[in-house]
Design a protein around this motif. Sequence first.
Motif, PDB file in Angstrom:
ATOM      1  N   UNK A   1       0.868  -1.180   0.000  1.00 41.48           N
ATOM      2  CA  UNK A   1       0.000   0.000   0.000  1.00 41.48           C
ATOM      3  C   UNK A   1       0.901   1.224   0.000  1.00 41.48           C
ATOM      4  N   UNK A   2       0.563   2.196  -0.838  1.00 43.12           N
ATOM      5  CA  UNK A   2       1.355   3.418  -0.985  1.00 43.12           C
ATOM      6  C   UNK A   2       0.442   4.611  -0.732  1.00 43.12           C
ATOM      7  N   UNK A   3       0.751   5.387   0.303  1.00 37.80           N
ATOM      8  CA  UNK A   3      -0.086   6.528   0.700  1.00 37.80           C
ATOM      9  C   UNK A   3       0.654   7.828   0.414  1.00 37.80           C
ATOM     10  N   UNK A   4       0.012   8.737  -0.324  1.00 37.66           N
ATOM     11  CA  UNK A   4       0.601  10.045  -0.594  1.00 37.66           C
ATOM     12  C   UNK A   4       0.098  11.036   0.452  1.00 37.66           C
ATOM     13  N   UNK A   5       1.048  11.648   1.181  1.00 39.74           N
ATOM     14  CA  UNK A   5       0.696  12.595   2.240  1.00 39.74           C
ATOM     15  C   UNK A   5       0.841  14.049   1.812  1.00 39.74           C
TER      16      UNK A   5
ATOM     17  N   UNK B   1       4.512  15.481  -9.704  1.00 42.33           N
ATOM     18  CA  UNK B   1       4.609  16.557  -8.717  1.00 42.33           C
ATOM     19  C   UNK B   1       5.660  16.225  -7.666  1.00 42.33           C
ATOM     20  N   UNK B   2       6.134  17.253  -6.981  1.00 41.63           N
ATOM     21  CA  UNK B   2       6.954  17.022  -5.789  1.00 41.63           C
ATOM     22  C   UNK B   2       6.058  16.318  -4.767  1.00 41.63           C
ATOM     23  N   UNK B   3       6.477  15.173  -4.273  1.00 38.33           N
ATOM     24  CA  UNK B   3       5.555  14.412  -3.423  1.00 38.33           C
ATOM     25  C   UNK B   3       6.280  13.671  -2.310  1.00 38.33           C
ATOM     26  N   UNK B   4       5.526  13.438  -1.241  1.00 42.26           N
ATOM     27  CA  UNK B   4       6.002  12.671  -0.088  1.00 42.26           C
ATOM     28  C   UNK B   4       5.009  11.548   0.154  1.00 42.26           C
ATOM     29  N   UNK B   5       5.507  10.324   0.076  1.00 40.99           N
ATOM     30  CA  UNK B   5       4.653   9.146   0.237  1.00 40.99           C
ATOM     31  C   UNK B   5       5.242   8.222   1.293  1.00 40.99           C
ATOM     32  N   UNK B   6       4.401   7.321   1.778  1.00 42.64           N
ATOM     33  CA  UNK B   6       4.855   6.297   2.708  1.00 42.64           C
ATOM     34  C   UNK B   6       4.228   4.976   2.278  1.00 42.64           C
ATOM     35  N   UNK B   7       5.041   3.924   2.195  1.00 43.11           N
ATOM     36  CA  UNK B   7       4.566   2.631   1.702  1.00 43.11           C
ATOM     37  C   UNK B   7       4.855   1.527   2.707  1.00 43.11           C
ATOM     38  N   UNK B   8       3.998   0.513   2.664  1.00 41.37           N
ATOM     39  CA  UNK B   8       4.137  -0.635   3.567  1.00 41.37           C
ATOM     40  C   UNK B   8       3.881  -1.903   2.771  1.00 41.37           C
TER      41      UNK B   8
END
Length: 609
Positions: free
Chosen positions: A463-467, A559-566
């Motif tokens: 799962x990849x979440x874009x914050x 886009x410039x982006x910050x994501x967190x994946x698990x």
Amino acid sequence: MITKSSNVEIHLQAGPCTSPPYNQFDMICNSCAEEQPCSFMGLRGFEISTIDGSLVYGPYFPETKKNDLLHSSRSLRFNGKPYSPGAKKYALNQIRSTLRKVLERQKDARSYYNNKAVQRDHTEGYRHLCDTCSTTIFNKHYVCASCAMEICIECYDDLQNMTEGIHTHPKSTNNKHARAEFVLFSKFAKKSISTLLKSTIPKAARSLMRKVKKENDPSAAAMVTTSHDTISTGKIIMLPISLDFILINHFIFKKQVINPSQQSSLSTSSLSHLFSGVKDEQRTSQDGQQFLKIEACNLNLDLFQQHWQTHRPIHVTNSTGNSEFEWTPAMFSTLCGTDTIQATDYDNSVFELNGKDYFDAFSDRKRRQRLCKKLGSSEVLKVKDWPQTQDLQNRLPGLYDDFMRTVPAPEYCSASGYLNLANRLPEEYLPPDLGPKMFISYGSDQHGKTGKTNLHCDITDAVNVMYYADDETARDKPKAASVWHIFPHDQIGQLQEYIRQYKDCDHLHPIFDHAFYLTEQDLVRLEAEFGVVPYTVYQNPGDAVFIPAGCAHQVLNCSNSIKCAFDFLSPENVESSLFISSELRKLHKQDALQVQTTLAFSWVSLKSD
């Protein structure tokens, strides 16, 4: 030490091959030859004279197994409770068929001399790998009696006469091994595997099997056999059908099982029932490829599972509403400004720089231009799998808790998720690093160059979440912050064929070497010539994208982006994970997930819940 007679004792090797009295034996293991810890310690035995300490006979390979971890593991990392009365049954039914396949394969392993496998102890804190293909060894394996080279069942089966490998046997030819030099070992008792295999048969099936076998007459029983031999009737050669197989498969699944090695996909019409209760805005269609797109507030576990069983991606919007952090570049500049980070360029060049420099240039065009000019890089750098040297839970515990609090379907993709099978390896085993990990990417620059994550395929679900995302440095406002192309799991063969035909692969694997990105022109040609159409997911801040194991995918970071994946291992996709594990074995790439071992312990753990 085992006493055999008054003048002879059997000793288990307690020191290196190069130390007395073992140095009297003219063969040493590869590890001792390389001055590494000895591979034969505690494994190989000799008859030693009590009179002068000389070697009388050997080597032996006595059983050294003290505890069978399938039934006596110290503890599980996971100690959660079922989230509902039916959770345990659901998970067991999903993995039953795949586990049976793994256990049946263990029964096929045979010694060159047709003797039984020698049991050995499990070594803690060590991932047991095949020395030839680097796959993880689950149970049965082979050890060279001369140099301790260890190979898996598949590599042993591949041996026709000899195989390449460093060999310390003084009489070996061209450093090659012969089948006769290998001793069959196991990590679990034969009874444990048999008991485990029997437990995968549903109770109703076992009852019916007993009834049928009891009532069958001898002539009928002769036609129903579990033998692997063929029956010849006149000119017709028939493969006997196993009664066990017929009965078990009658009871296992009501759902359709998809084999990733077969090139047949579910049609859109066959999935129509899944969308019967889903609003139009909750589903996305891409040239017949449907997948679930839904707001987090409307997603429930039943709906998630209903769609996850189809092995298709799920797109959850507005999933970060309960986040207690902003996840902005400014916050990371403050929290991680003194860190040294590694940033990767579009051509895979890696640059080390100060965390504050990277984050301060994140949304500032001029700062980024100066920074990248100084580094000698492009302006589309990315930091992947961060933190790169430690767990997010230890480095930034607040963000870790925030991710676990906001991620959709926590029963699957949280550290304590009941349906995340990766949690169920015992403490005696080295766990895989599944995250969460962050992906912090510069987006498009003023020249239109855009960051990419090349086509690849994972052994786990993810799962990849874009914050966070912004377009401060982009030339034009993009359609979405990130564009995902996720390919159906059962079309990996066509995808590889296309890349080999139209890309310069040389010695690279089309997918598993992360070397290629398919352009829009490629996608059009791929559909026209191979009939392959990806699921296209447009990800923006607050969106979570679920990618099933075995689905090749690529990402365009607009886009410039910050994501967190698990990463996680779901019961529904273990067949795909096992398939990818077998593909990695062919490429001599490690299976850090330890799929077969994880499956076995997941079954034991679930049965005990």
